[in-house]
Scaffold this motif. Structure first.
Motif, PDB file in Angstrom:
ATOM      1  N   LYS A 113     -31.288  14.037  13.367  1.00 39.85           N
ATOM      2  CA  LYS A 113     -31.199  12.786  12.651  1.00 39.85           C
ATOM      3  C   LYS A 113     -30.626  11.558  13.593  1.00 39.85           C
ATOM      4  CE  LYS A 113     -29.174  14.860   8.733  1.00 39.85           C
ATOM      5  NZ  LYS A 113     -27.899  14.889   8.017  1.00 39.85           N
ATOM      6  N   THR A 114     -29.937  11.740  14.634  1.00 32.55           N
ATOM      7  CA  THR A 114     -29.531  10.769  15.455  1.00 32.55           C
ATOM      8  C   THR A 114     -30.664  10.505  16.479  1.00 32.55           C
ATOM      9  OG1 THR A 114     -28.924  12.498  16.692  1.00 32.55           O
ATOM     10  CG2 THR A 114     -27.131  11.163  15.375  1.00 32.55           C
ATOM     11  N   ASN A 115     -31.512  11.269  16.823  1.00 29.31           N
ATOM     12  CA  ASN A 115     -32.715  10.801  17.640  1.00 29.31           C
ATOM     13  C   ASN A 115     -34.045   9.993  16.887  1.00 29.31           C
ATOM     14  OD1 ASN A 115     -30.960  12.463  19.345  1.00 29.31           O
ATOM     15  ND2 ASN A 115     -32.453  13.814  19.876  1.00 29.31           N
ATOM     16  N   TRP A 116     -34.061  10.020  15.511  1.00 30.79           N
ATOM     17  CA  TRP A 116     -35.123   9.565  14.797  1.00 30.79           C
ATOM     18  C   TRP A 116     -34.561   8.200  14.140  1.00 30.79           C
ATOM     19  CZ3 TRP A 116     -40.073  11.498  15.305  1.00 30.79           C
ATOM     20  CH2 TRP A 116     -40.154  12.654  15.865  1.00 30.79           C
ATOM     21  N   SER A 117     -35.368   7.156  14.386  1.00 32.00           N
ATOM     22  CA  SER A 117     -35.131   5.732  13.582  1.00 32.00           C
ATOM     23  C   SER A 117     -35.894   6.022  12.274  1.00 32.00           C
ATOM     24  CB  SER A 117     -35.630   4.716  14.191  1.00 32.00           C
ATOM     25  OG  SER A 117     -37.120   4.954  14.431  1.00 32.00           O
ATOM     26  N   LEU A 118     -35.632   5.410  11.207  1.00 30.78           N
ATOM     27  CA  LEU A 118     -36.237   5.718   9.844  1.00 30.78           C
ATOM     28  C   LEU A 118     -37.729   5.422   9.982  1.00 30.78           C
ATOM     29  CD1 LEU A 118     -33.596   3.804   7.669  1.00 30.78           C
ATOM     30  CD2 LEU A 118     -33.837   6.220   7.639  1.00 30.78           C
ATOM     31  N   ASP A 169     -39.618   5.771  12.726  1.00 38.32           N
ATOM     32  CA  ASP A 169     -40.209   6.956  13.260  1.00 38.32           C
ATOM     33  C   ASP A 169     -40.251   8.284  12.236  1.00 38.32           C
ATOM     34  OD1 ASP A 169     -40.556   5.543  15.494  1.00 38.32           O
ATOM     35  OD2 ASP A 169     -38.896   6.722  16.689  1.00 38.32           O
ATOM     36  N   ILE A 170     -39.238   8.305  11.397  1.00 41.87           N
ATOM     37  CA  ILE A 170     -39.374   9.416  10.338  1.00 41.87           C
ATOM     38  C   ILE A 170     -40.512   9.122   9.531  1.00 41.87           C
ATOM     39  CG2 ILE A 170     -38.110  10.373   8.480  1.00 41.87           C
ATOM     40  CD1 ILE A 170     -35.382   9.879   9.981  1.00 41.87           C
TER      41      ILE A 170
END
Lengths: 132, 1174
Positions: free
Chosen positions: A113-118, A120-121
């Motif tokens: 979760k920490t590595n992905w921005s909304l 990007d998700i």
């Protein structure tokens, strides 16, 4: 958003309410229909009842964790082929391999979760669902 | 009885007749008055007495006419006649002495003259001269006696057993039967003084013979009957010793002994006088013709007896010598048929007399190894009457081959007529090699009297010594290079062809090892040489030279030939025997000795013959000889062999092996001893050295404190060596009884020893082997002894004796005790240890010891473990699977497993730590295995590990959750509102700070995971191509934002690679994100390459940027928290952990990571991937 004028149903299985609602808010704003479950037991029930197009699955949850839920899900004829993205903050090699063993083909995605921005998700979900 | 009374009243006619008769009677008529004076004597009386008619009238009868010796007796008879005590006309005989001094014997009849009836006026006596008749009578008696004597002597001659006895008997018979006063026999000596030595005597006056000192020279002592007899060879008679001038030197002694006459008779052999017998009589004028003839005949008989006896004796002696000789002797007749063999022949060849004598020729001995030429030459020489010395190979009855040295000689009785042949042989098979060497060496060394000659294979002289050159009459220089034939005549005097001699020796040096041949000097003179020839060869056996060593034997040869030709064949054998042979008389005198004995003792023949046997015997050995001789004489044994010592003439001791036998005559009476003497000094020296080594053995026993004993159970006593006496602390006087033996044993050990003895020795018949304590008698100290013994049992199982050794092992015991205490300590540690310990025999792997702890651990008893090989016990099967691995442990000496599953007997798996060491104990390799049950520890560790993992998971999760929440909330913060520029600025800052925090947390978690080793490699077959493509896809958003293009340029065959996908994923993720973030702005393309290498693949990520060298250095090290130059500016949120993690992860996967950076080429990061299944 519905290219084929067909609602796309996503299931978020996430115990952290703040994260779940932020993600839900973003995905809804992108046009997805979203179901939320706060543990694996609830998630499995919703998944098997509603057959969502994609399940965003957290691992570390109270009551029934994500791995257990995934194992149960794979036992179901529909669930065996269901698309799952692990979206978690748990970074344990053991856990990952366990997850990968359950369904390499369909659960390759393991997103911290920490590595992905909304943003990007969302684009990743769209790619996964061939919506782009 | 007629009574004539002159004064009677007879008629004158009667008186006239009486007067007439008185005067004319052919008898002595004499009237003696009472005073003893002659009153009347008739013509006949005067005549017989040698006086004129009236010369005697008035003279005293006794003083004038009687020999001094007879006066007293005759006067006595006269007085008794006057007193009337003797009847008239009784006959009396006595001697009278004539005017000339002759003695005559007269038979008297006496009448007492009475005047009237009372007055006695004298006597009238009539005497008959019976001198002649008396002599005849005694001659008759003597001849009779002599005949008797002759008879006795003849008998004696036949029966006498030896010469000495014979001589003695002859003398005895002459005196006892012949009635002579004394007889003695002298033998002629052919010495300078021409002495005659007495050899035997009998009768009255032995000292006379001793003092006689007769000679047969023309001096005073040679004029007596002895000397003259010897010189003339005829009998010599001295009728009256008292008057004969020739007897002057001996007269006084002869008369003192009562000898009146003597006869000397010659003893002859073949006409040569070798002795004389002298017979003494106490009568005068004896030895009439007949007697002389008779005595002479007797002397002849005696001579014959002596000579025959000598011949017989010689023959007997020599035959004995030959029979008992150590050399083979055989004789053949002229046709070659064997007529005699001695015992040695049978011993050596195996044929006995019955098989051989008068049946076969010596051909039965032929081995076929001699060439015909040699053989015929030998026969030629023999038939010519030569003696041949020869060496050849003979065959025994059994077929064995022997090297034999022979002396062959023809037996010549009449000149020119060969009667047969004699062979004397010696088996030299054994000695041969030694002898060869010895002879060669001896001759080489003593070359002074030997010819030393060398010639080359083509027969040219290459060397001759001075002696050799001189003897042949050349100068040395004249000879070198000349043909060696120069020394050899073409034909030997005996006719042998010597043309090819040198050639033959050169061709067959072994055949000609010894040869005797005639040689020729420069001046043509010939002489005989005995040669020893030897081939000198090189390493390869090729002949270089011939060496001949020769000695001049001309003289020897002549003597030898003479000896044998004169028929003394046996003498030769006797003399040439290598063994000393001697004959010893019963009283111990050497009678005959041979050369060998002389050589052994160093004395000459003459010297030895003057000695008694014991004169040169080493005094300590007298007893041996006396014992042997007594046993022989008492016939207890017929042959004795013993070793004894003689004293050599030079004073040193010689050891000999003496074999002695008694020779008796046919009556069984001992005559003399035959001895064979072998010099064994050398052997004895070796024996002495041996006994020295025995002494060293004893000494070493002493050093080792090993005593020896013998217990005699039958007699109940024991013997002990000096060392044992020291160990026991006892002296010679200690009572060595069984009780005495037991007394020494320590009281506390007696019970144990009693048990041991009854059980192990008596019952089980074991040999004695026990360690026990004794109380040393000398100081009452306790000592430990090790007693070994061989026990001898009788047939019924009773102990006869024990013989063995006793060693004082107290010191050893003390050391052992120290060790035992130490061992006990360690044993306790071992037993009580909380570690499991196994001890193994390092050679075999057998378990030799185990402590209780391991027995508990594994559930096996000590019994089950000990003796079993470690790799045969199921718990260890996995550790030391087979012998090979065990051997590896033996070599390495150390094995360590820190976590090993071990199956106990009951099947439970236990985790153990296994340490194994190899070390030496008393030179024996021992393996000690320490096995620690770490099941609990492992469990704890696992739990801890689990907790750590949990912590990491939880920590990462818990840290990330708020970060991700912040991240996402920030993202949606301005989605429905329009923020001011200032708000936007603050919002971006928040975002960046949050991202940096996330990045930092991620990296720190990674590092801690790597460093704690908790990163588990999980290799599997994956599609690497797909993984890379997926990864590049996931970077698309980022790459697009930074205006970068990622190109994939990999092999198609990386679709199946054995590796850990997560490791590869993370590595590539780091490298790609670095390339995107840090490659220069103008550099657009990032390329992912793959190349093959031997272990797998090398993946690389390349960009066109160049990092300067300082930076490269830092990056090269892939250090933690080191960032490339300018990287902070490019990407402030970088943690400085990316490359470090990359490097660590690639190493965990079994590979490496490195960087290359070149201007105008760009920078490439490489990672190697091992594509191998371990």
């Amino acid at each position: 958003m519905n290219i084929l004028n067909k609602k796309i149903l996503l299931l978020i299985v996430e115990d952290e309410k703040m994260l779940a609602s932020t993600l839900e808010e973003k995905l809804v704003s992108e046009g997805f229909e979203v179901l939320k479950a706060s543990d694996g037991g609830e998630g499995l029930k919703l998944a098997l009842d509603n057959h969502p197009n994609l399940i965003l699955l957290d691992l570390l949850m109270p009551k029934v964790d994500g791995i257990t839920m995934l194992k149960e899900l794979r036992k179901d004829p529909w669930g065996a082929r269901a698309s799952v993205i692990i979206l978690t903050n748990l970074e344990s090699s053991d856990k990952i391999s366990e997850t990968l063993d359950i369904g390499f083909g369909n659960v390759f995605e393991y997103m911290l979760k920490t590595n992905w921005s909304l943003e990007d998700i969302v684009s990743r979900i769209k790619e996964r669902l061939d919506l782009k | 009885m007629v009574k004539i009374n002159i004064n009677s009243k007879s008629s004158n006619k009667d008186l006239n007749f009486s007067e007439e008769y008185f005067n004319t009677a052919n008898v002595i008529a004499i009237v003696i008055d009472v005073k003893g004076n002659i009153s009347l004597i008739n013509e006949k009386g005067s005549k017989i007495l040698g006086y004129k008619s009236n010369e005697l009238i008035g003279k005293n009868w006794f003083n004038t006419c009687l020999p001094e010796n007879d006066k007293k007796n005759v006067k006595k008879i006269f007085d008794e006649i006057l007193k009337g005590k003797i009847k008239n006309y009784e006959n009396y005989e006595n001697f009278v002495i004539t005017k000339k001094g002759e003695i005559r014997q007269i038979l008297w009849r006496n009448i007492c003259l009475e005047k009237g009836k009372v007055k006695i006026t004298g006597t009238i006596s009539f005497g008959f001269d019976i001198t002649e008749s008396k002599k005849k009578e005694s001659d008759f008696i003597r001849i009779n006696r002599n005949l008797h004597m002759a008879n006795e002597i003849s008998k004696m001659l036949i029966s006498a057993i030896d010469e000495k006895k014979l001589l003695y008997e002859a003398c005895r018979i002459a005196v006892e039967i012949g009635g002579y006063k004394m007889a003695w026999i002298g033998f002629v000596n052919h010495d300078k003084a021409k002495t005659i030595s007495s050899v035997s005597n009998f009768g009255f006056g032995k000292d006379y013979v001793k003092k006689a000192k007769l000679t047969w020279k023309n001096d005073a002592h040679g004029q007596g009957p002895g000397g003259v007899t010897v010189r003339t060879g005829k009998p010599v008679i001295i009728y009256d010793i008292s008057k004969d001038k020739s007897m002057i030197p001996w007269r006084a002694n002869a008369i003192k002994n009562g000898y009146r006459s003597v006869i000397g008779l010659p003893l002859k052999d073949n006409g040569n006088v070798f002795g004389v017998i002298l017979i003494y009589s106490d009568n005068l004028n004896i030895f009439c013709k007949e007697e002389i003839n008779l005595l002479n005949g007797l002397a002849n008989d005696l001579s014959f007896g002596i000579t025959t006896h000598r011949v017989r004796d010689d023959a007997f002696k020599l035959k004995t010598a030959v029979e008992t000789s150590g050399e083979v002797v055989y004789i053949t007749d002229h046709e070659g048929i064997i007529t005699y063999i001695n015992k040695e022949f049978t011993k050596l060849y195996g044929y006995n007399k019955l098989e051989v004598v008068n049946k076969v020729t010596p051909r039965i001995l032929k081995s076929g190894q001699r060439n015909k030429e040699d053989y015929s030459t030998l026969w030629k020489n023999l038939l010519k009457g030569k003696i041949v010395k020869d060496q050849h190979v003979n065959k025994t009855k059994k077929g064995n081959l022997l090297i034999v040295e022979s002396i062959l000689s023809p037996i010549i009785i009449k000149k020119g007529e060969i009667n047969g042949f004699l062979a004397v042989q010696r088996d030299i098979t054994e000695n041969k090699k030694l002898e060869d060497k010895l002879k060669e060496n001896e001759r080489l060394v003593s070359n002074v009297n030997s010819i030393m000659l060398k010639w080359t294979p083509d027969g040219k002289i290459s060397f001759i010594n001075n002696y050799g050159a001189k003897i042949f009459g050349y100068r040395k220089n004249e000879l070198i290079g000349k043909d060696a034939n120069i020394f050899v005549p073409k034909k030997e005097s005996g006719g042998r062809d010597l043309n090819f001699l040198i050639g033959n020796i050169t061709k067959h040096p072994k055949k000609y090892l010894f040869n005797e041949n005639e040689n020729i000097k420069k001046d043509g003179k010939r002489f005989w040489v005995a040669w020893t020839n030897k081939a000198i060869v090189d390493k390869n056996g090729k002949l270089i030279e011939l060496l001949a060593v020769g000695s001049n034997i001309s003289k020897l040869k002549k003597t030898r030939e003479k000896l044998i030709e004169s028929g003394q064949r046996f003498k030769n054998i006797f003399e040439y025997s290598a063994v000393g042979v001697s004959l010893i008389s019963i009283d111990g005198h050497w009678m005959e000795v041979n050369n060998a004995l002389c050589k052994i003792t160093g004395y000459s023949h003459k010297e030895l013959l003057n000695f008694k046997y014991n004169d040169i015997t080493y005094p300590d050995d007298f007893k041996k000889g006396i014992n042997a001789i007594n046993n022989l004489l008492s016939k207890k044994i017929n042959h004795a062999v013993y070793e004894k010592r003689y004293i050599h003439k030079n004073g040193h001791i010689i050891w000999v092996n003496l074999s002695i036998a008694l020779v008796s005559n046919y009556l069984g009476q001992p005559i003399y001893f035959v001895t064979h003497t072998e010099d064994i000094t050398h052997r004895k020296e070796i024996e002495i050295k041996l006994s020295e080594s025995e002494y060293f053995f004893k000494e070493s026993q002493k050093a080792g404190s090993i005593g020896s004993y013998k217990i005699d159970y039958v007699e109940g006593f024991w013997e002990s060596s000096d060392v044992l006496n020291n160990i026991y602390g006892i002296k010679k006087d200690y009572t060595r009884s069984i009780k005495g033996w037991l007394d020494i044993i320590h009281p506390d050990d007696r019970k144990m020893m009693n048990k041991y003895f009854n059980k192990d020795i008596i019952l089980k018949h074991k040999q004695f082997n026990k360690e026990y304590r004794i109380i040393r008698k000398s100081d009452h100290k306790i000592r430990w002894v090790n007693v070994l013994g061989k026990v001898y049992f009788s047939k019924d199982g009773k102990i006869i004796s024990i013989i063995g050794t006793i060693q004082d092992i107290t010191e050893r015991k003390e050391v052992e005790e120290k060790f035992r205490v130490a061992e006990e300590k360690f044993r306790r540690l071992f037993e009580a240890a909380k570690d499991s310990i196994l001890l193994l025999d390092a050679e075999t792997g057998e378990i030799t010891d185990s402590n209780p702890f391991i027995q508990d651990l594994l559930g096996y008893s000590a019994k089950e473990l000990i003796g079993t090989k470690i790799f045969e016990i199921s718990p260890f099967k996995d550790i030391i699977e087979n012998k090979e691995k065990f051997i590896e442990l033996q070599k390495k000496g150390y094995v360590y497993y820190n976590d090993l599953p071990l199956k106990t007997k009951s099947g439970i798996i236990k985790q153990v730590e296994f340490v194994s060491n190899v070390y030496l104990v008393a030179n024996k390799k021992v393996i000690q295995c320490n096995i620690r049950d770490i099941t609990e520890r492992i469990k704890e560790e696992k739990e801890l590990d689990q907790a750590k993992n949990e912590f990491l998971s939880i920590a990462s999760h818990q840290l990330r959750t708020p970060l991700s929440a912040t991240k996402w909330v920030l993202e949606t913060l301005f989605s429905d509102t329009n923020p001011t520029e200032k708000q936007k600025e603050k919002y971006e800052y928040l975002k960046i700070s949050n991202e940096r925090l996330i990045n930092l947390v991620n990296r720190l978690l990674n590092v801690s995971r790597i460093e704690s080793g908790k990163l588990v490699v999980n290799k599997k077959y994956i599609n690497l191509d797909e993984l890379i493509n997926n990864l590049v896809v996931s970077f698309k958003t980022l790459a697009d934002r930074k205006n970068k293009i990622i190109k994939i340029n990999v092999d198609s065959d990386i679709k199946r690679v054995f590796c850990d996908p997560l490791l590869i994923h993370e590595i590539l993720e780091n490298l790609i994100s670095n390339a995107i973030d840090y490659s220069p702005v103008n550099s657009q393309v990032i390329t992912i390459n793959s190349t093959k290498d031997k272990n797998g693949y090398i993946l690389s990520v390349h960009n066109d940027g160049f990092i300067n060298s300082t930076a490269t250095e830092k990056i090269k090290n892939f250090s933690k928290f080191v960032r490339g130059e300018g990287s902070v500016e490019v990407r402030p949120e970088g943690s400085g952990l990316g490359l470090y993690i990359t490097k660590k992860l690639s190493e965990i996967g079994g590979g490496k990571a490195w960087v290359e950076s070149k201007p105008n080429v760009g920078t490439t990061f490489y990672v190697s991937i091992i594509n191998k299944q371990k």
